[in-house]
Design a protein around this motif. Structure first.
Motif, PDB file in Angstrom:
ATOM      1  N   LEU A 113       0.904  -1.171  -0.120  1.00 44.66           N
ATOM      2  CA  LEU A 113       0.071   0.164  -0.180  1.00 44.66           C
ATOM      3  C   LEU A 113       0.857   1.439  -0.101  1.00 44.66           C
ATOM      4  O   LEU A 113       1.742   1.309   0.833  1.00 44.66           O
ATOM      5  N   TYR A 114       0.639   2.227  -0.917  1.00 38.86           N
ATOM      6  CA  TYR A 114       1.074   3.331  -0.787  1.00 38.86           C
ATOM      7  C   TYR A 114       1.022   4.294   0.344  1.00 38.86           C
ATOM      8  O   TYR A 114      -0.208   4.474   0.841  1.00 38.86           O
ATOM      9  N   VAL A 115       2.143   4.866   1.148  1.00 38.53           N
ATOM     10  CA  VAL A 115       2.235   5.278   2.353  1.00 38.53           C
ATOM     11  C   VAL A 115       1.238   6.528   2.598  1.00 38.53           C
ATOM     12  O   VAL A 115       0.517   6.568   3.608  1.00 38.53           O
ATOM     13  N   VAL A 116       1.039   7.250   1.483  1.00 35.93           N
ATOM     14  CA  VAL A 116       0.255   8.484   1.868  1.00 35.93           C
ATOM     15  C   VAL A 116      -1.436   7.899   1.901  1.00 35.93           C
ATOM     16  O   VAL A 116      -2.301   8.589   2.389  1.00 35.93           O
ATOM     17  N   ASP A 117      -1.674   6.677   1.092  1.00 35.84           N
ATOM     18  CA  ASP A 117      -2.994   6.173   1.081  1.00 35.84           C
ATOM     19  C   ASP A 117      -3.335   5.588   2.546  1.00 35.84           C
ATOM     20  O   ASP A 117      -4.400   5.829   3.310  1.00 35.84           O
ATOM     21  N   HIS A 118      -2.216   5.204   3.274  1.00 36.52           N
ATOM     22  CA  HIS A 118      -2.268   4.747   4.649  1.00 36.52           C
ATOM     23  C   HIS A 118      -2.606   5.950   5.575  1.00 36.52           C
ATOM     24  O   HIS A 118      -3.674   5.867   6.346  1.00 36.52           O
ATOM     25  N   ALA A 119      -1.973   7.144   5.215  1.00 39.02           N
ATOM     26  CA  ALA A 119      -2.147   8.336   5.945  1.00 39.02           C
ATOM     27  C   ALA A 119      -3.469   8.812   5.657  1.00 39.02           C
ATOM     28  O   ALA A 119      -4.021   9.109   6.895  1.00 39.02           O
ATOM     29  N   ARG A 120      -3.930   8.556   4.621  1.00 35.86           N
ATOM     30  CA  ARG A 120      -5.364   8.987   4.432  1.00 35.86           C
ATOM     31  C   ARG A 120      -6.523   8.258   5.114  1.00 35.86           C
ATOM     32  O   ARG A 120      -7.509   8.599   5.699  1.00 35.86           O
ATOM     33  N   ALA A 121      -5.927   6.986   5.297  1.00 33.58           N
ATOM     34  CA  ALA A 121      -7.010   6.002   5.795  1.00 33.58           C
ATOM     35  C   ALA A 121      -7.144   6.556   7.454  1.00 33.58           C
ATOM     36  O   ALA A 121      -7.945   6.584   8.194  1.00 33.58           O
TER      37      ALA A 121
ATOM     38  N   TYR B 147       0.874 -12.468   3.448  1.00 36.35           N
ATOM     39  CA  TYR B 147      -0.059 -11.437   4.112  1.00 36.35           C
ATOM     40  C   TYR B 147      -0.964 -11.012   3.179  1.00 36.35           C
ATOM     41  O   TYR B 147      -0.654 -10.721   2.118  1.00 36.35           O
ATOM     42  N   ALA B 148      -2.259 -10.945   3.442  1.00 37.74           N
ATOM     43  CA  ALA B 148      -3.266 -10.203   2.494  1.00 37.74           C
ATOM     44  C   ALA B 148      -4.522  -9.877   3.208  1.00 37.74           C
ATOM     45  O   ALA B 148      -4.971 -10.519   4.100  1.00 37.74           O
ATOM     46  N   ILE B 149      -4.817  -8.646   3.004  1.00 40.17           N
ATOM     47  CA  ILE B 149      -5.784  -7.924   3.932  1.00 40.17           C
ATOM     48  C   ILE B 149      -7.177  -7.744   3.249  1.00 40.17           C
ATOM     49  O   ILE B 149      -7.173  -7.438   2.001  1.00 40.17           O
ATOM     50  N   ASP B 150      -8.296  -8.052   3.969  1.00 42.26           N
ATOM     51  CA  ASP B 150      -9.268  -7.809   3.304  1.00 42.26           C
ATOM     52  C   ASP B 150      -9.735  -6.325   3.624  1.00 42.26           C
ATOM     53  O   ASP B 150     -10.136  -6.218   5.187  1.00 42.26           O
ATOM     54  N   ALA B 151      -9.812  -5.354   2.840  1.00 42.58           N
ATOM     55  CA  ALA B 151      -9.956  -3.998   3.314  1.00 42.58           C
ATOM     56  C   ALA B 151     -11.628  -3.570   3.046  1.00 42.58           C
ATOM     57  O   ALA B 151     -11.904  -2.215   3.148  1.00 42.58           O
TER      58      ALA B 151
ATOM     59  N   GLU C 169     -13.650   0.261   3.440  1.00 42.38           N
ATOM     60  CA  GLU C 169     -14.238   0.881   2.141  1.00 42.38           C
ATOM     61  C   GLU C 169     -15.685   1.151   2.456  1.00 42.38           C
ATOM     62  O   GLU C 169     -16.305   2.074   2.021  1.00 42.38           O
ATOM     63  N   LYS C 170     -16.523   0.144   2.907  1.00 39.30           N
ATOM     64  CA  LYS C 170     -18.114   0.217   2.876  1.00 39.30           C
ATOM     65  C   LYS C 170     -18.253   1.250   4.144  1.00 39.30           C
ATOM     66  O   LYS C 170     -19.184   1.954   3.665  1.00 39.30           O
ATOM     67  N   GLU C 171     -17.795   1.093   5.160  1.00 37.35           N
ATOM     68  CA  GLU C 171     -18.009   1.857   6.120  1.00 37.35           C
ATOM     69  C   GLU C 171     -17.703   3.353   6.199  1.00 37.35           C
ATOM     70  O   GLU C 171     -18.438   4.166   6.432  1.00 37.35           O
ATOM     71  N   LEU C 172     -16.443   3.635   5.856  1.00 39.43           N
ATOM     72  CA  LEU C 172     -15.910   4.931   5.812  1.00 39.43           C
ATOM     73  C   LEU C 172     -15.393   5.591   4.407  1.00 39.43           C
ATOM     74  O   LEU C 172     -15.246   6.551   4.152  1.00 39.43           O
ATOM     75  N   GLY C 173     -15.751   4.684   3.335  1.00 37.24           N
ATOM     76  CA  GLY C 173     -15.689   5.160   1.992  1.00 37.24           C
ATOM     77  C   GLY C 173     -14.240   5.181   1.496  1.00 37.24           C
ATOM     78  O   GLY C 173     -13.893   5.861   0.327  1.00 37.24           O
TER      79      GLY C 173
ATOM     80  N   LEU D 276     -10.790   4.427  -0.344  1.00 38.04           N
ATOM     81  CA  LEU D 276     -10.036   3.529  -1.224  1.00 38.04           C
ATOM     82  C   LEU D 276      -8.632   4.034  -1.609  1.00 38.04           C
ATOM     83  O   LEU D 276      -8.326   5.365  -1.343  1.00 38.04           O
ATOM     84  N   PRO D 277      -7.582   3.154  -2.062  1.00 38.34           N
ATOM     85  CA  PRO D 277      -6.218   3.795  -2.335  1.00 38.34           C
ATOM     86  C   PRO D 277      -6.351   4.887  -3.467  1.00 38.34           C
ATOM     87  O   PRO D 277      -7.422   4.628  -4.526  1.00 38.34           O
TER      88      PRO D 277
END
Ligand code: NAD
Ligand code: TYD
Length: 349
Positions: free
Chosen positions: A224-232, A295-299, A303-307, A309-310
């Motif tokens: 995952l791109y780090v800025v997308d983690h920060a956005r999450a 490792y593999a995440i079901d995210a 996505e559903k509750e907070l909208g 997405l990367p």
């Protein structure tokens, strides 16, 4: 509304992206970055924002009880976003105790301070603990980690993070501390310390050095791109219900060898080398002890509750990352010329 937020580990890789996002997106928040500046902490990561009036740096150790107490007394924190940790699996194999001190003891120390200073009023308060998907253990070729996957950590690093997650939940259950937790997959992007796979490989390719691949290179990670983690993290901090856990991931699984082959192609192009040049640097080395296969995440919950997405594709993220490392040679050179070279020579001898 104005808030004072403590971000721990803000001089590190992910923490610096979180600090930048919070400081620039919320000019009316006061952001206090607490970091011990271990080998992985680097204030240069924040040189573009450190003069902003809503940013303050405090140097200190989360495991230092008196210091953390005095910090909570000095600032009236509304929230804590806790990222400070020892974060590298290979180092945890060599020195597990350092991981217990920072990740377990340090986290409990912060929980105690929040409990003490917020005890009479949890209204509007939030303790957000940033964790990893590694707490769930290792997957075979199929399946995903969900928020309710039982914990099964397998390295000293993941065991220390799992332990800290348990303490965070225990403080909510026992003392009603208002907590949230997220568990994220492998991050990549600018400012990552070059002990981790991608920046290590970028640096070695640049310098025509062997790229060490553990075992057969068949282990799988979800990048995952780090800025997308920060956005999450921003979204979860502001929108998640108290007590919730969210998994964060990129739907982006790669075997290590395919990932490095892709990187080699990008690097050949960027460095103007003939295609295939960098791949010749790939060198298989002794496997990591107890190396988690996949490792593999079901995210889908976030996505559903907070909208969430990367925001970038992997191809875009890789381009940005490689460009950043090639355009910030001084950042990299300063790190690899210091204590890192001793670590590297010891680790890859
Ligand atoms: P990092 O190693 O780059 O940065 C960690 C930061 O914490 C450094 O600035 C360091 O100086 C600081 N720190 C360490 N011990 C400290 C202490 N005792 N007191 C105060 N500061 C201390 O790590 P990162 O990759 O940015 O990871 C940040 C957090 O995110 C960690 O909690 C990690 O477990 C978690 N995480 C990381 C990833 C990843 O792929 N890197 C994925 C999921 C979760
Ligand atoms: P790393 O970046 O250390 O992250 P993590 O262990 O937390 O997933 O490693 C990513 C993958 O790359 C992991 O499967 C181990 C592997 N790896 C290598 O093959 N060679 C290396 O030199 C390093 C550092 C990692």
């Amino acid at each position: 509304m104005s808030k004072t937020i403590l971000i721990t580990g803000g001089a590190g890789f992910i923490g610096s992206h979180v600090v930048r996002l919070f400081v620039t997106k919320y000019p009316d928040y006061n952001i206090v970055n607490l970091d011990k500046l271990t080998y992985a902490g680097n204030l240069e990561n924040l040189s573009d924002i450190d003069k902003l009036p809503n940013y303050t740096f405090e140097k200190g150790d989360i495991a230092d009880e008196a210091f953390i107490d005095s910090l909570f007394a000095k600032y009236s924190f509304d929230g804590v976003v806790h990222l400070a940790a020892e974060s590298h699996v290979d180092r945890s194999i060599k020195d597990p105790m350092a991981f217990i001190m920072a990740n377990v003891f340090g986290t409990v120390n912060l929980l105690n301070a929040a409990k003490k200073y917020w005890a009479n009023n949890f209204e509007g308060k939030r303790f957000y603990h940033i964790s990893t998907d590694e707490v769930y253990g290792a997957l075979e070729e199929t399946g995903f980690f969900y928020e309710d996957t039982p914990y099964d950590p397998k390295s000293p690093y993941s065991a220390s993070k799992a332990s800290s997650d348990h303490f965070v939940r225990a403080y909510m259950n026992t003392y009603k501390l208002p907590v949230v937790i997220s568990n994220c997959s492998n991050n990549y992007g600018p400012n990552q310390f070059p002990e981790k796979l991608l920046p290590l490989a970028i640096n070695n390719i640049k310098n025509n050095k062997p790229i060490p691949i553990y075992g057969k290179g068949e282990n799988i990670r979800d990048w995952l791109y780090v800025v997308d983690h920060a956005r999450a993290i921003d979204l979860i901090y502001h929108k998640a219900e108290t007590g919730k856990t969210y998994n964060i991931g990129g739907h982006n699984e790669w075997t290590n060898i395919d990932l490095i082959r892709l990187l080699c192609k990008v690097m050949d192009k960027k460095l103007g080398r003939e295609e295939g040049t960098s791949e010749k640097l790939i060198t298989y080395v002794t496997d990591r002890a107890g190396h988690d296969l996949r490792y593999a995440i079901d995210a889908s919950l976030i996505e559903k509750e907070l909208g969430w997405l990367p925001s970038v594709t992997f191809e875009q993220g890789m381009e940005i990352t490689v460009d950043w490392y090639l355009n910030n040679e001084q950042w990299l050179d300063r790190i690899v010329s210091g204590a890192y070279s001793e670590y590297y020579n010891n680790m890859y001898k």
